[in-house]
Motif scaffolding. Structure first.
Motif, mmCIF file in Angstrom:
data_model
loop_
_atom_site.group_PDB
_atom_site.id
_atom_site.type_symbol
_atom_site.label_atom_id
_atom_site.label_comp_id
_atom_site.label_asym_id
_atom_site.label_seq_id
_atom_site.Cartn_x
_atom_site.Cartn_y
_atom_site.Cartn_z
ATOM 1 N N GLN A 1 9.262 18.165 70.084
ATOM 2 C CA GLN A 1 10.450 18.907 69.673
ATOM 3 C C GLN A 1 10.604 18.865 68.151
ATOM 4 O O GLN A 1 10.509 17.796 67.555
ATOM 5 N N ARG B 1 18.143 17.834 75.716
ATOM 6 C CA ARG B 1 17.788 19.240 75.524
ATOM 7 C C ARG B 1 17.820 19.982 76.860
ATOM 8 O O ARG B 1 18.243 21.134 76.930
ATOM 9 N N PHE C 1 18.777 16.342 71.257
ATOM 10 C CA PHE C 1 19.345 17.683 71.052
ATOM 11 C C PHE C 1 19.967 17.780 69.665
ATOM 12 O O PHE C 1 20.753 16.928 69.269
ATOM 13 N N SER C 2 19.593 18.832 68.938
ATOM 14 C CA SER C 2 20.077 19.011 67.560
ATOM 15 C C SER C 2 21.349 19.850 67.532
ATOM 16 O O SER C 2 21.371 20.974 68.041
ATOM 17 N N ARG D 1 19.104 24.225 80.731
ATOM 18 C CA ARG D 1 18.016 24.761 79.901
ATOM 19 C C ARG D 1 16.959 25.456 80.759
ATOM 20 O O ARG D 1 16.314 26.396 80.312
ATOM 21 N N HIS E 1 10.882 29.023 66.687
ATOM 22 C CA HIS E 1 10.744 28.252 65.441
ATOM 23 C C HIS E 1 10.426 29.223 64.311
ATOM 24 O O HIS E 1 9.263 29.398 63.913
ATOM 25 N N ARG F 1 23.420 29.825 67.153
ATOM 26 C CA ARG F 1 23.237 28.943 66.002
ATOM 27 C C ARG F 1 23.369 29.804 64.745
ATOM 28 O O ARG F 1 23.077 30.996 64.767
ATOM 29 N N ASP G 1 9.353 20.367 75.943
ATOM 30 C CA ASP G 1 10.288 19.439 75.295
ATOM 31 C C ASP G 1 10.204 18.016 75.849
ATOM 32 O O ASP G 1 10.919 17.130 75.394
ATOM 33 N N ASN H 1 15.847 29.141 65.915
ATOM 34 C CA ASN H 1 15.117 27.872 65.903
ATOM 35 C C ASN H 1 15.902 26.814 66.672
ATOM 36 O O ASN H 1 16.937 27.111 67.269
ATOM 37 N N GLU H 2 15.407 25.587 66.643
ATOM 38 C CA GLU H 2 15.992 24.496 67.424
ATOM 39 C C GLU H 2 17.036 23.691 66.657
ATOM 40 O O GLU H 2 17.699 22.841 67.245
ATOM 41 N N THR H 3 17.181 23.954 65.344
ATOM 42 C CA THR H 3 17.940 22.994 64.541
ATOM 43 C C THR H 3 19.037 23.591 63.658
ATOM 44 O O THR H 3 19.761 22.827 63.016
ATOM 45 N N MET I 1 10.404 27.332 72.767
ATOM 46 C CA MET I 1 11.053 26.870 71.529
ATOM 47 C C MET I 1 10.860 27.883 70.409
ATOM 48 O O MET I 1 9.764 27.976 69.842
#
Length: 304
Positions: A204, A295, A252-253, A86, A141, A303, A200, A8-10, A139
């Protein structure tokens, strides 16, 4: 070897490739621009200078290292723009997908070959040449992979259309256990306020269950509504046309609790803090003149 892991993104970021602004070369000519915002600033005489962009990326590197993220960098190519890593690749699960980008940018992939070489060969993927894809449109998720695209028959006429239906099919084949959800994005070669260069640029996920979104970035209202319903209206921060233009959705996370954001994104940064998210503010307004922000200049590898 690198044990890639992105779902995921986070989730907590452990390793990332951060772009470079050194040795960027001369300003492009009007004919050589890839997006309407760069074109706009070239014509206005406000195109960003290397010295300012180097400082901005350095600020991001310092924040990443403060949070104990391992930062990889491309090798420097003389007189070449290497800011937006990216675009050139992305990771889903343990797979590194090398993007089929604009041919003029192929050398950017060569510059990260020393990092790609750390990935087990069976986890390196390159789609067929006709499957166009850039990482800003992709992305992961959880069970989903959200993908920005442009479905119009005039796709070849838009230099701003970077991900096509063949890439979506390739993602479906590579990740049959995922739900691939595509979104038809608004494109313009000449008007930066009516162009979502990548997904993005208008959407996002952020935090544990929230999202940033701009309705006009989507050509199909029902696809925009699907996202709002998916996250829940109370969890969605709607950005204005002007905020989209300044790339407010392109933060950006580092984790679900910490984001890097541009220091001038006052309304967004306030909302993030009100929702318990720590905001690490950096200057990034000069780089944003090339229609990319935080991003866009980061390629996460691992991650938690």
């Amino acid at each position: 070897m690198l044990s890639l892991h992105i779902t995921n993104e986070t989730n907590r970021l452990k390793a990332v490739i951060l772009g470079l602004a050194r040795n960027i070369g001369d300003q492009p000519s009007v004919e050589d621009t890839y997006d309407p915002k760069s074109l706009e600033h070239l014509k206005a005489g406000t195109y960003p200078v290397e010295q300012d962009m180097v400082k901005e990326i350095k600020a991001v590197e310092e924040v990443l290292k403060k949070h104990h993220v391992e930062v990889y960098r491309p090798k420097v190519i003389e007189n070449y723009n290497q800011i937006f890593t990216r675009d050139i690749g992305f990771v889903i699960e343990d797979k590194f997908i090398i993007a089929n980008i604009l041919p003029d940018r192929e050398r950017e992939i060569e510059a990260i070959q020393h990092i790609i070489d750390l990935v087990p060969q069976e986890n390196l993927i390159r789609f067929p040449e006709e499957a166009h894809v850039e990482g800003g449109d992709v992305m992961p998720h959880g069970d989903y992979i959200f993908v920005g695209t442009y479905r119009g028959e005039d796709y070849p006429d838009f230099i701003t259309a970077r991900t096509n239906a063949k890439a979506i099919k390739a993602l479906e084949e590579l990740f049959p256990h995922k739900k691939i959800k595509s979104f038809n994005l608004r494109k313009s070669n000449t008007d930066a306020k009516n162009n979502a260069l990548h997904l993005d640029c208008c959407f996002q996920p952020v935090g544990k269950d929230k999202a940033i979104i701009h309705k006009n970035g989507f050509l199909e209202e029902d696809e925009y509504e699907w996202l709002v319903n998916f996250f829940g209206k109370k969890n969605v921060f709607e950005i204005t046309s002007d905020e989209m233009y300044h790339m407010n959705s392109n933060i950006f996370s580092i984790s679900s609790e910490v984001v890097i954001s541009e220091k001038n994104f006052t309304r967004l940064n306030t909302w993030l803090r009100q929702n318990g998210i720590t905001v690490e503010e950096v200057p990034y307004a000069e780089i944003s003149k090339q229609e990319g922000l935080l991003r866009c200049s980061t390629l996460p590898l691992i991650r938690q």
